[in-house]
Design a protein around this motif. Structure first.
Motif, PDB file in Angstrom:
ATOM      1  N   GLY A 131       0.785  -1.229   0.000  1.00  0.00           N
ATOM      2  CA  GLY A 131       0.000   0.000   0.000  1.00  0.00           C
ATOM      3  C   GLY A 131       0.812   1.270   0.000  1.00  0.00           C
ATOM      4  O   GLY A 131       0.254   2.366  -0.062  1.00  0.00           O
ATOM      5  N   SER A 132       2.150   1.172   0.042  1.00  0.00           N
ATOM      6  CA  SER A 132       2.996   2.364   0.053  1.00  0.00           C
ATOM      7  C   SER A 132       3.134   2.940  -1.346  1.00  0.00           C
ATOM      8  O   SER A 132       2.791   2.302  -2.348  1.00  0.00           O
ATOM      9  N   ALA A 133       3.668   4.161  -1.420  1.00  0.00           N
ATOM     10  CA  ALA A 133       3.902   4.786  -2.726  1.00  0.00           C
ATOM     11  C   ALA A 133       4.903   3.976  -3.538  1.00  0.00           C
ATOM     12  O   ALA A 133       4.763   3.838  -4.766  1.00  0.00           O
ATOM     13  N   GLN A 134       5.920   3.413  -2.852  1.00  0.00           N
ATOM     14  CA  GLN A 134       6.895   2.591  -3.556  1.00  0.00           C
ATOM     15  C   GLN A 134       6.240   1.347  -4.149  1.00  0.00           C
ATOM     16  O   GLN A 134       6.529   0.952  -5.276  1.00  0.00           O
ATOM     17  N   ALA A 135       5.346   0.722  -3.363  1.00  0.00           N
ATOM     18  CA  ALA A 135       4.660  -0.471  -3.848  1.00  0.00           C
ATOM     19  C   ALA A 135       3.737  -0.138  -5.019  1.00  0.00           C
ATOM     20  O   ALA A 135       3.611  -0.916  -5.960  1.00  0.00           O
ATOM     21  N   VAL A 168       8.709  -8.613  -8.772  1.00  0.00           N
ATOM     22  CA  VAL A 168       8.882  -7.167  -8.758  1.00  0.00           C
ATOM     23  C   VAL A 168       8.529  -6.633  -7.371  1.00  0.00           C
ATOM     24  O   VAL A 168       7.515  -7.024  -6.783  1.00  0.00           O
ATOM     25  N   ILE A 169       9.364  -5.748  -6.857  1.00  0.00           N
ATOM     26  CA  ILE A 169       9.063  -5.094  -5.589  1.00  0.00           C
ATOM     27  C   ILE A 169       9.432  -3.615  -5.685  1.00  0.00           C
ATOM     28  O   ILE A 169      10.212  -3.215  -6.560  1.00  0.00           O
ATOM     29  N   GLY A 170       8.890  -2.824  -4.786  1.00  0.00           N
ATOM     30  CA  GLY A 170       9.201  -1.400  -4.757  1.00  0.00           C
ATOM     31  C   GLY A 170      10.175  -1.073  -3.653  1.00  0.00           C
ATOM     32  O   GLY A 170      10.253  -1.766  -2.643  1.00  0.00           O
TER      33      GLY A 170
END
Length: 284
Positions: free
Chosen positions: A14-18, A110-112
């Motif tokens: 739920g983060s901006a990176q994610a 894939v990850i943020g």
């Protein structure tokens, strides 16, 4: 025709990176003609924390919040790639084990992540480092660096030498991934070989460029630029990665596993690169 034996997996919290990772993964799944699997590591049950709704409050509770998080991520992915199948999985466990489980049958994970904080120098987020070292498939870490609008599409590849056990196999895996990514994007491949201050032998140079030529011949529609830099690998790669679509590194050698765990090139790339970073295993 969509094939489902393999998929692109992406972690979300739920983060901006994610969110950036979900969008990147959705676009990549569409390019690869693969389904997309969204994964959230739901750790609260392991900590013996109640995940049930608050009595009398509909839609409350940690489980409901996690399900909402996944639903929002799926909707975000559909806006990018409405044509691909998208599934969402709430996996009980910490993020790394949950994502490693999803990676077992994945074509790509894939990850943020945020890059290294330029002011404090603090290391932000170690999940990408651990997954890049352990995942059985290639891992792409999507950070907050993106190419400027109108920038020519480039895939930057880091290749070290053939003077270690994994050299030839690792070079083949990295080049295969990079040329495939470039062909899907109609992008150029820029192969960077940093020799350092002391340089490398002529035989080693010849082996590296022979490998590059082999993959260029397999992908005749991909433009290739080969660069030899008399600087450190980290400096050379981070310089050429500016404005690139993707930086591709190996999981062995100076772009590799030992570096990820103990502080060499891959760790610097994962935390400092101005573009997404792919880490590819020779057996991945």
């Amino acid at each position: 025709m969509l094939t489902e034996e393999k998929y692109v997996a992406v972690g979300t919290d739920g983060s901006a990176q994610a969110d950036r990772a979900v969008e990147w993964a959705a676009a990549e799944a569409a390019r690869r003609n693969r389904p997309l699997r969204l994964v959230h590591g739901f750790i609260w049950p392991l900590l013996r924390v109640s995940t049930a709704p608050v009595p009398g409050v509909e839609g409350s509770g940690l489980r409901a919040a996690a399900e909402d998080l996944l639903a929002a991520a799926a909707e975000r992915a559909r806006t990018v790639a409405p044509e691909i199948p998208i599934t969402a999985e709430l996996e009980t466990g910490a993020p790394v084990p949950a994502l490693l489980a999803a990676a077992q049958d994945a074509e790509l994970l894939v990850i943020g992540s945020r890059r290294l904080d330029p002011v404090t120098g603090l290391i932000i987020g170690s999940v990408g480092v651990e997954l890049a070292a352990c995942a059985p498939c290639p891992v792409v870490v999507v950070n907050d660096g993106t190419p400027a609008a109108g920038t020519p599409q480039r895939i930057v590849v880091g290749i070290d030498g053939f003077d270690h056990e994994h050299g030839p196999a690792q070079a083949a895996a990295v080049l295969d991934f990079a040329f495939d990514a470039a062909e899907r994007r109609a992008a150029e491949v820029v192969v960077v070989h940093a020799t350092g201050r002391h340089g490398h032998s002529g035989a080693e140079e010849a082996a590296i460029w022979a490998a590059v030529t082999e993959w260029a011949d397999k992908h005749p529609d991909v433009a290739v630029q080969s660069v030899t830099e008399p600087s450190s690998p980290a400096t050379a790669l981070l310089t050429h990665a500016a404005g690139a679509d993707l930086l591709v590194l190996g999981a062995h050698g100076w772009g590799g596993l030992a570096g990820i765990l103990h502080g060499s090139v891959s760790r610097q790339a994962l935390w400092r690169a101005p573009c997404p970073v792919a880490v590819v295993r020779a057996d991945g």
